[in-house]
Scaffold this motif. Structure first.
Motif, PDB file in Angstrom:
ATOM      1  N   THR A  24       0.821  -1.210   0.000  1.00 16.81           N
ATOM      2  CA  THR A  24       0.000   0.000   0.000  1.00 16.81           C
ATOM      3  C   THR A  24       0.857   1.263   0.000  1.00 16.81           C
ATOM      4  OG1 THR A  24      -0.128   0.196   2.423  1.00 16.81           O
ATOM      5  CG2 THR A  24      -1.779  -1.205   1.323  1.00 16.81           C
ATOM      6  N   GLN A  28       1.748   2.566   8.841  1.00 11.45           N
ATOM      7  CA  GLN A  28       0.727   2.016   9.725  1.00 11.45           C
ATOM      8  C   GLN A  28       1.265   1.920  11.140  1.00 11.45           C
ATOM      9  OE1 GLN A  28       0.568  -1.648   7.289  1.00 11.45           O
ATOM     10  NE2 GLN A  28      -1.649  -1.399   7.353  1.00 11.45           N
ATOM     11  N   HIS A 141      -6.970  -7.572   3.005  1.00  8.74           N
ATOM     12  CA  HIS A 141      -6.877  -7.086   4.380  1.00  8.74           C
ATOM     13  C   HIS A 141      -5.634  -7.664   5.070  1.00  8.74           C
ATOM     14  CE1 HIS A 141     -10.351  -4.622   5.087  1.00  8.74           C
ATOM     15  NE2 HIS A 141     -11.229  -5.561   4.798  1.00  8.74           N
ATOM     16  N   HIS A 146      -4.123  -4.914   7.820  1.00  6.78           N
ATOM     17  CA  HIS A 146      -5.164  -4.127   8.462  1.00  6.78           C
ATOM     18  C   HIS A 146      -5.525  -4.690   9.840  1.00  6.78           C
ATOM     19  CE1 HIS A 146      -6.635  -2.648   4.260  1.00  6.78           C
ATOM     20  NE2 HIS A 146      -5.615  -1.935   4.720  1.00  6.78           N
ATOM     21  N   GLU A 149      -3.031  -3.614  12.252  1.00  2.58           N
ATOM     22  CA  GLU A 149      -3.222  -2.181  12.496  1.00  2.58           C
ATOM     23  C   GLU A 149      -4.312  -1.948  13.541  1.00  2.58           C
ATOM     24  OE1 GLU A 149      -3.481   1.874   9.771  1.00  2.58           O
ATOM     25  OE2 GLU A 149      -4.095  -0.038   8.907  1.00  2.58           O
ATOM     26  N   ARG A 150      -5.465  -2.597  13.370  1.00  2.70           N
ATOM     27  CA  ARG A 150      -6.538  -2.341  14.336  1.00  2.70           C
ATOM     28  C   ARG A 150      -6.317  -3.076  15.652  1.00  2.70           C
ATOM     29  NH1 ARG A 150     -12.238  -4.918  12.107  1.00  2.70           N
ATOM     30  NH2 ARG A 150     -11.494  -6.986  11.576  1.00  2.70           N
ATOM     31  N   PHE A 195     -13.062  -1.762  10.582  1.00  2.26           N
ATOM     32  CA  PHE A 195     -11.988  -1.274   9.730  1.00  2.26           C
ATOM     33  C   PHE A 195     -12.282   0.185   9.416  1.00  2.26           C
ATOM     34  CE2 PHE A 195     -11.440  -5.810   8.364  1.00  2.26           C
ATOM     35  CZ  PHE A 195     -10.113  -5.931   8.738  1.00  2.26           C
ATOM     36  N   ASN A 199      -8.951   1.629   5.219  1.00  2.00           N
ATOM     37  CA  ASN A 199      -8.692   0.186   5.145  1.00  2.00           C
ATOM     38  C   ASN A 199      -9.622  -0.491   4.159  1.00  2.00           C
ATOM     39  OD1 ASN A 199      -7.904  -0.438   8.680  1.00  2.00           O
ATOM     40  ND2 ASN A 199      -6.684   0.435   7.049  1.00  2.00           N
ATOM     41  N   GLU A 202      -8.761   0.341   0.567  1.00  2.00           N
ATOM     42  CA  GLU A 202      -7.559  -0.383   0.174  1.00  2.00           C
ATOM     43  C   GLU A 202      -7.874  -1.838  -0.123  1.00  2.00           C
ATOM     44  OE1 GLU A 202      -3.948   2.040   2.459  1.00  2.00           O
ATOM     45  OE2 GLU A 202      -4.763   0.200   3.348  1.00  2.00           O
TER      46      GLU A 202
END
Length: 268
Positions: A24, A28, A141, A146, A149-150, A195, A199, A202
């Motif tokens: 991406t 992040q 994802h 992602h 990230e979360r 998300f 996110n 993407e």
């Protein structure tokens, strides 16, 4: 003074935990090394599959379809990453694709490439191209990290940004629950962490590309998301939509990139 020191510590922690994603190009928040996330993912995956055995390939055509679509997407991703000189990003992946009996319309891909599709989503995918939309989106994802990230955001907010090993040792239940919520695993995980819009866009863009590279018509994504949006009927949406909002805005965004995706990546 104490507040200032704390703020500086938090800023240093966030800065040191920033990671630029290879596919991406975006920075992040990744408090957890991907190797640790993948190790935890493989453990959780094993536990999930023990409790939810895979639908056998030798007795079920849907299981064969899921496996075939997954294998084509994985092959396309490996080729794409190799062409971009990013093959090291996948070197620790242990790809696996399974269909499980569960009425929830759901699917997910764990860090490290463990992909699970629930039988409950097949009435909405309808065909291989529709299934490729879902699987491409979920794999995107994972590749875009992602979930990490979360989960990092959740650990920062709920567990004070402690290391994963420390969190597992001191608060194992909370940490495992946060992992399950972050990756949408199971049908009884409570309210899943959403998300972000970034996110989702993407994952839509990359998933569309992966499904097209695998030879599936990306235009099927519009029909699929319309079916998912209609599934709510004005009531509580299916679990899959709790973190995958299907609305006019999303469909409009997909339509914006559709012609370019078809022209650049789709090969029948």
């Amino acid at each position: 003074m104490q507040k200032c020191i704390t703020s500086l510590f938090v800023m240093a922690l966030v800065f040191s935990a920033c990671h630029r994603n290879a596919i991406t190009g975006r920075n992040q928040l990744n408090l957890i090394p991907e190797s640790e996330v993948q190790a935890m993912a493989f453990t959780q995956y094993k536990e999930f599959m023990t409790a939810n055995p895979a639908v056998p390939l030798n007795t079920n055509k849907d299981a064969v379809m899921v496996k075939n679509v997954g294998d084509r997407i994985i092959s396309a991703i490996k080729k794409y990453y190799t062409e971009k000189g990013l093959e090291k990003e996948l070197e620790n992946f242990q790809w696996e694709v399974n269909l499980v009996n569960n009425k929830e319309p759901n699917a997910w891909c764990m860090p490290g490439g463990k992909i699970v599709v629930y039988t409950g989503i097949l009435p909405y995918t309808l065909n291989e191209a529709g299934l490729a939309v879902v699987m491409g989106h979920e794999v995107a994802h994972a590749l875009a990290r992602h979930g990490n990230e979360r989960m990092s955001q959740g650990m920062f907010q709920q567990l004070g940004g402690m290391a994963l090993s420390a969190a597992l040792a001191s608060k194992p239940a909370e940490t495992q629950n946060l992992f399950m919520m972050s990756y949408g695993i199971g049908s009884n995980v409570g309210v899943m962490l959403p998300f972000s819009r970034k996110n989702e866009l993407e994952a839509d863009r990359l998933g569309l590309m992966f499904s097209a590279l695998a030879g599936y018509d990306p235009r099927e994504s519009i029909a699929f998301w319309k079916r998912m949006a209609a599934a709510s009927g004005g009531n509580k949406p299916p679990e899959f939509l709790s973190t995958h909002p299907a609305d006019e805005t999303r469909i409009n965004e997909l339509q914006k990139i559709m012609d370019q995706t078809v022209m650049q990546y789709y090969r029948k």
